[in-house]
Design a protein around this motif. Sequence first.
Motif, short mmCIF file in Angstrom:
data_model
loop_
_atom_site.label_atom_id
_atom_site.label_comp_id
_atom_site.label_asym_id
_atom_site.label_seq_id
_atom_site.Cartn_x
_atom_site.Cartn_y
_atom_site.Cartn_z
N GLY A 94 31.50 -2.49 -18.27
CA GLY A 94 31.87 -2.64 -19.67
C GLY A 94 32.70 -3.90 -19.93
N HIS B 136 38.13 -0.70 -20.53
CA HIS B 136 37.79 0.60 -21.08
C HIS B 136 36.76 1.33 -20.14
N GLU C 32 33.78 1.70 -13.59
CA GLU C 32 33.39 1.83 -15.01
C GLU C 32 33.70 0.91 -15.97
N GLY D 31 34.63 2.52 -25.10
CA GLY D 31 33.93 2.48 -24.02
C GLY D 31 32.88 3.69 -23.44
N ASP D 32 33.21 4.71 -24.15
CA ASP D 32 32.61 5.95 -23.88
C ASP D 32 31.15 5.80 -24.41
N ASP D 33 30.16 5.98 -23.81
CA ASP D 33 28.65 5.63 -24.32
C ASP D 33 28.42 7.04 -25.17
N ASP D 34 29.32 8.32 -24.73
CA ASP D 34 29.05 9.67 -25.71
C ASP D 34 30.10 9.49 -26.74
N CYS D 35 30.83 8.50 -27.02
CA CYS D 35 31.70 8.61 -28.46
C CYS D 35 32.72 10.08 -28.04
N TYR E 189 36.84 9.46 -18.50
CA TYR E 189 37.37 10.32 -19.51
C TYR E 189 37.26 11.65 -19.48
N TRP F 77 37.50 4.47 -12.25
CA TRP F 77 37.92 4.02 -13.36
C TRP F 77 37.54 2.33 -13.70
N ASN G 209 34.38 4.76 -18.92
CA ASN G 209 33.15 5.36 -19.60
C ASN G 209 33.40 6.83 -19.29
N ALA G 210 32.28 7.56 -19.45
CA ALA G 210 32.32 9.20 -19.62
C ALA G 210 32.79 9.75 -18.29
#
Length: 202
Positions: A178, A182, A174, A22-26, A188, A171, A184-185
């Motif tokens: 999505g 999960h 985000e 789910g994190d766009d930054d992976c 996390y 949380w 996102n940035a």
Amino acid sequence: MRLETLSMRICFFGDSFVNGTGDDDCLGWVGRLCAAERRAGADLTMYNLGIRRDTSEDILRRWKPEAAVRLPVDSDGRLVFSFGLNDLAPDDEFGRPRISEGASLQNAHDILSEASAWRPTLMMGPLPVTSSQPRNDQIRSYSEHLNGLCASLGVPFFDAVPFAAEVYETWRREADAGDGIHPNAESYSAFASAIHAWWPWR
């Protein structure tokens, strides 16, 4: 963790939240946590071994061979585990969990007792951040039992319940933007910061 040590390898085992889904930054929390340590000068090699939908049974089966090839005998190797949410996830029309709490805790005992006898080990508690209050209550109860188990084994346990209460709105925002599960940035990153300040990690 003694991050000032000359050269360290850390294996992170768990599910999609360890993976950072789910994190766009992976990066997820694992990538952000280890990036912060490297920026501070730690010679750190990180292995993210989180797999979506993994249960404690999956991790029990795979952690040792996967860790063994990444942590040779002459390395300063460490282990971090985080699991349980997929164990408790409803698996049928009656809402029964994929793995019962008793079986999950036995798996945790088997994993953590062997792991901590082999390498310094940490356990991250599950995050009660679902949109279902009954399931959040179930996760909190499981976390309490897991905390007690870790205490009996001498494995430091990060209680994610207070953290989840602090970041719940972010949380959920985000996650709802999505896949509904999960984050996102921002979430996390907050989780990574909380662990970064936790004394057993330091």
